[in-house]
Design an enzyme around this catalytic site. Structure first.
Site, PDB file in Angstrom:
ATOM      1  N   TYR A  54       0.835  -1.195   0.000  1.00  0.00           N
ATOM      2  CA  TYR A  54       0.000   0.000   0.000  1.00  0.00           C
ATOM      3  C   TYR A  54       0.874   1.251   0.000  1.00  0.00           C
ATOM      4  O   TYR A  54       1.714   1.446   0.879  1.00  0.00           O
ATOM      5  CB  TYR A  54      -0.924   0.032   1.220  1.00  0.00           C
ATOM      6  CG  TYR A  54      -1.988  -1.050   1.275  1.00  0.00           C
ATOM      7  CD1 TYR A  54      -2.266  -1.863   0.178  1.00  0.00           C
ATOM      8  CD2 TYR A  54      -2.738  -1.247   2.433  1.00  0.00           C
ATOM      9  CE1 TYR A  54      -3.243  -2.847   0.231  1.00  0.00           C
ATOM     10  CE2 TYR A  54      -3.720  -2.234   2.501  1.00  0.00           C
ATOM     11  CZ  TYR A  54      -3.960  -3.030   1.398  1.00  0.00           C
ATOM     12  OH  TYR A  54      -4.933  -4.004   1.464  1.00  0.00           O
ATOM     13  N   TRP A 204     -12.875  -6.985   2.812  1.00  0.00           N
ATOM     14  CA  TRP A 204     -12.569  -5.632   2.379  1.00  0.00           C
ATOM     15  C   TRP A 204     -13.650  -5.135   1.421  1.00  0.00           C
ATOM     16  O   TRP A 204     -14.367  -5.906   0.818  1.00  0.00           O
ATOM     17  CB  TRP A 204     -11.181  -5.533   1.745  1.00  0.00           C
ATOM     18  CG  TRP A 204     -10.900  -6.355   0.523  1.00  0.00           C
ATOM     19  CD1 TRP A 204     -10.470  -7.649   0.473  1.00  0.00           C
ATOM     20  CD2 TRP A 204     -10.976  -5.910  -0.845  1.00  0.00           C
ATOM     21  NE1 TRP A 204     -10.293  -8.055  -0.826  1.00  0.00           N
ATOM     22  CE2 TRP A 204     -10.587  -7.010  -1.662  1.00  0.00           C
ATOM     23  CE3 TRP A 204     -11.334  -4.711  -1.454  1.00  0.00           C
ATOM     24  CZ2 TRP A 204     -10.542  -6.925  -3.048  1.00  0.00           C
ATOM     25  CZ3 TRP A 204     -11.299  -4.623  -2.842  1.00  0.00           C
ATOM     26  CH2 TRP A 204     -10.901  -5.725  -3.610  1.00  0.00           C
ATOM     27  N   GLN A 290     -16.270  10.202   8.417  1.00  0.00           N
ATOM     28  CA  GLN A 290     -16.646   8.973   7.735  1.00  0.00           C
ATOM     29  C   GLN A 290     -16.466   7.763   8.648  1.00  0.00           C
ATOM     30  O   GLN A 290     -17.302   6.850   8.665  1.00  0.00           O
ATOM     31  CB  GLN A 290     -15.806   8.795   6.467  1.00  0.00           C
ATOM     32  CG  GLN A 290     -16.135   9.786   5.366  1.00  0.00           C
ATOM     33  CD  GLN A 290     -15.184   9.644   4.185  1.00  0.00           C
ATOM     34  OE1 GLN A 290     -14.059   9.181   4.323  1.00  0.00           O
ATOM     35  NE2 GLN A 290     -15.642  10.056   3.011  1.00  0.00           N
TER      36      GLN A 290
END
Length: 334
Positions: A54, A204, A290
């Site tokens: 990532y 995910w 969020q």
């Protein structure tokens, strides 16, 4: 925040986990990434997922710094290995060389002496599975990881890996697949196999790359700053979910979510958590708000009638073909 056992293991994970794919080290600045991690911790999230690939290893670094000072025993930290992290011919895959070198790099970047869960990010057709599992076993027996898992392996690959793990006395406890109301490909083969073997799902994209938030509207351009406009990989990953046929049906979920006292996003996460084989659903975010919104799905018990209506609405556009999991196995190392 509710917690669940990871598969048949004794380790508990927060049923909503925090992940930093496409965000830390890439989509958001570090101060905002740290604020998101703090929001996750404040909401009771104890489980944090990342991977060495990532943001070209930067995501692990950012997460490590964000968690600095937290009581290590109170956290479950997982990372993954497979994809390239360098330019060398051995900087990829699941060879013993790459696994041994990668765990050291991940631990250094995360600022810890062990990870709780070390996962094979994909299946490696070019390395004998015995070599991979023996390397994982040595990592566990050396105390550098407590448990092992995989990501996007097929049911047959999982079964083979689990058999070797048992021989090597290694706790193989998790699988990390994509799973949402729009992507249900694990239900036919992977989930039954994992239920049999005592392997839990840490899924995910329960929000289908953000499409199940309801913020993308049919016939209009994606909102500025959304994943669909992200040039660092987000726009590619959202793919076919942005079809008008899909977006129109997602909008039809709004009254069902409202009837449950939820947003569409909260409804979608709660739907994923209905599956008893799901140990945790990974959420991410670019703002603390969020995170705070989506964690409210923890502990929600959806009315089966609302679930049935939602599934009927999405059935024509939901992916269910188990062969799509096989497509995630690269035919060569990246």
């Amino acid at each position: 925040m509710d917690h669940r056992h990871l598969g048949s293991s004794g380790m508990l994970v927060s049923e909503i986990a925090y992940g930093n794919w496409l965000t830390h080290g890439s989509q958001v600045e570090e101060d905002r990434a740290t604020a998101c991690v703090r929001a996750a911790l404040d909401a009771g999230i104890t489980t944090f997922d990342t991977a060495d690939v990532y943001a070209a290893t930067r995501a692990e670094q950012v997460l490590g710094r964000a968690l600095r000072g937290e009581r290590r025993e109170g956290l479950v930290i997982s990372t993954k290995v497979f994809f390239p992290t360098g330019d060398g011919v051995n900087d990829r895959g699941l060879s013993r060389k790459h696994l041994m070198e990668s765990i050291h790099g991940s631990l250094r970047r995360l600022g810890t002496d062990h990870v709780d869960l070390y996962q094979a990010h994909r299946f490696d057709l070019r390395t004998p599975l015995e070599e991979t599992m023996e390397a994982f076993a040595d990592i566990v027996h050396a105390g550098k990881a407590h448990y092992i898992g995989v990501s996007e392996w097929t049911a047959e690959q999982i079964r083979r890996g689990h058999a070797l793990a048992r021989e090597l006395r290694v706790p193989f406890v998790s699988n990390q697949p994509q799973y949402s109301m729009l992507w249900r490909v694990i239900e036919a083969d992977v989930v039954p196999t994992c239920e049999e073997l005592g392997i839990g799902q840490i899924v995910w994209s329960p929000l289908a790359q953000g499409v199940l938030t309801g913020k993308y509207l049919p016939g209009t351009r994606p909102p500025a700053g959304s994943r669909a406009t992200d040039r660092n990989g987000g726009a590619r990953s959202i793919g076919d979910f942005l079809r008008d046929e899909v977006l129109t049906r997602v909008r039809e979920l709004e009254p069902l979510a409202a009837a449950a006292g939820l947003t569409i996003a909260q409804f979608a996460v709660a739907w994923v958590l209905r599956n008893p084989n799901v140990s945790a659903a990974i959420i991410g975010g670019t703002t603390p708000e969020q995170i705070r919104e989506n964690v409210r799905a923890s502990g929600v018990r959806l009315d089966p009638a609302l679930v049935a209506q939602a599934e009927k609405i999405l059935s024509p556009v939901a992916e269910t073909d188990p062969a799509l999991t096989s497509a995630e196995t690269p035919d060569r190392r990246p």
